[in-house]
Write a protein that holds these residues in place. Structure first.
Motif, PDB file in Angstrom:
ATOM      1  N   ARG A  35       0.853  -1.189   0.000  1.00  0.00           N
ATOM      2  CA  ARG A  35       0.000   0.000   0.000  1.00  0.00           C
ATOM      3  C   ARG A  35       0.886   1.235   0.000  1.00  0.00           C
ATOM      4  O   ARG A  35       2.056   1.198   0.367  1.00  0.00           O
ATOM      5  N   LYS A  36       0.284   2.351  -0.401  1.00  0.00           N
ATOM      6  CA  LYS A  36       1.013   3.597  -0.562  1.00  0.00           C
ATOM      7  C   LYS A  36       0.474   4.633   0.417  1.00  0.00           C
ATOM      8  O   LYS A  36      -0.730   4.763   0.594  1.00  0.00           O
ATOM      9  N   ASN A  37       1.367   5.356   1.052  1.00  0.00           N
ATOM     10  CA  ASN A  37       1.006   6.478   1.909  1.00  0.00           C
ATOM     11  C   ASN A  37       1.188   7.749   1.089  1.00  0.00           C
ATOM     12  O   ASN A  37       2.296   8.051   0.663  1.00  0.00           O
ATOM     13  N   GLY A  88      11.013   8.345   6.183  1.00  0.00           N
ATOM     14  CA  GLY A  88      10.941   7.235   7.121  1.00  0.00           C
ATOM     15  C   GLY A  88      12.173   7.161   8.004  1.00  0.00           C
ATOM     16  O   GLY A  88      12.969   8.091   8.091  1.00  0.00           O
ATOM     17  N   ASN A  93      13.533   5.174   3.306  1.00  0.00           N
ATOM     18  CA  ASN A  93      12.344   4.843   2.522  1.00  0.00           C
ATOM     19  C   ASN A  93      12.206   5.873   1.402  1.00  0.00           C
ATOM     20  O   ASN A  93      12.047   7.064   1.668  1.00  0.00           O
ATOM     21  N   LYS A 118       5.835   3.918  -0.225  1.00  0.00           N
ATOM     22  CA  LYS A 118       5.287   2.592   0.062  1.00  0.00           C
ATOM     23  C   LYS A 118       5.359   2.346   1.562  1.00  0.00           C
ATOM     24  O   LYS A 118       6.292   2.763   2.239  1.00  0.00           O
ATOM     25  N   GLU A 119       4.347   1.655   2.082  1.00  0.00           N
ATOM     26  CA  GLU A 119       4.265   1.327   3.503  1.00  0.00           C
ATOM     27  C   GLU A 119       4.447  -0.169   3.685  1.00  0.00           C
ATOM     28  O   GLU A 119       3.791  -0.961   3.021  1.00  0.00           O
ATOM     29  N   ARG A 123       3.908   1.081   9.875  1.00  0.00           N
ATOM     30  CA  ARG A 123       3.502   2.323   9.211  1.00  0.00           C
ATOM     31  C   ARG A 123       4.389   3.471   9.673  1.00  0.00           C
ATOM     32  O   ARG A 123       4.404   3.819  10.835  1.00  0.00           O
ATOM     33  N   GLN A 124       5.113   4.050   8.727  1.00  0.00           N
ATOM     34  CA  GLN A 124       5.985   5.176   9.034  1.00  0.00           C
ATOM     35  C   GLN A 124       5.387   6.504   8.577  1.00  0.00           C
ATOM     36  O   GLN A 124       5.869   7.557   8.962  1.00  0.00           O
ATOM     37  N   ARG A 125       4.355   6.456   7.732  1.00  0.00           N
ATOM     38  CA  ARG A 125       3.729   7.654   7.165  1.00  0.00           C
ATOM     39  C   ARG A 125       4.776   8.550   6.511  1.00  0.00           C
ATOM     40  O   ARG A 125       4.764   9.778   6.663  1.00  0.00           O
ATOM     41  N   GLU A 128       3.339  11.299   4.125  1.00  0.00           N
ATOM     42  CA  GLU A 128       2.728  12.406   4.857  1.00  0.00           C
ATOM     43  C   GLU A 128       3.784  13.286   5.524  1.00  0.00           C
ATOM     44  O   GLU A 128       3.759  14.518   5.402  1.00  0.00           O
TER      45      GLU A 128
END
Length: 149
Positions: A35-37, A88, A93, A118-119, A123-125, A128
């Motif tokens: 998944r993508k953040n 990250g 990351n 990418k996560e 989860r590092q966000r 964001e």
């Protein structure tokens, strides 16, 4: 040729995997499924378009490595700037950061900043956090207001 965020991120992660464990190909496949953040922030800049493009290019250029983008906009009313920055834990990351600079009028411009990473399981966000960090740098460099996101 413009590459999608997902492909750029998969390639960047594969490069890291090839250096570390020798599994670059497997990492690329797995990265495409992760998944993508993503985080977007809009800024209103009280400066002419050309000046904003120069300042955004400078800030993003210091934050990461430029990647190719497809020319967009007609008549010089829009410019796209894209870099891969580190985010990250420890900046390891990869984060694809795209800034679209739009001419609002003669004395102001708009910047839409988008950061995607990418996560994994933790989860590092990174997308964001990178968007917020770069929006703050852009605001200081341009006098931008109205950060939304």
């Amino acid at each position: 040729m413009d590459r999608s965020e997902d492909r750029i991120l998969a390639d960047e992660l594969a490069s890291l995997g090839a250096v570390g464990a020798g599994g670059g190909r497997l990492v690329r496949v797995v990265a495409r499924m992760m998944r993508k953040n993503v985080h977007e922030i809009d800024l209103l800049v009280p400066l002419p378009f050309d000046d904003v493009v120069r300042r955004v290019s400078s800030v993003l250029g210091r934050a990461g490595r430029a990647v190719e983008t497809e020319p967009v906009g007609a008549g010089g009313n829009e410019e796209t700037i894209r870099v891969v920055a580190g985010g990250g834990a420890g900046g390891l990351n990869p984060v694809v950061v795209t800034a679209w600079v739009l001419k609002a009028d003669g004395n102001s411009s708009e910047v839409r900043l988008r950061a995607a990473a990418k996560e994994g399981l933790i989860r590092q966000r990174a997308g964001e956090k990178t968007a917020v960090r770069l929006a703050a740098l852009l605001s200081r460099a341009t006098g931008a207001t109205g950060a939304e996101g």
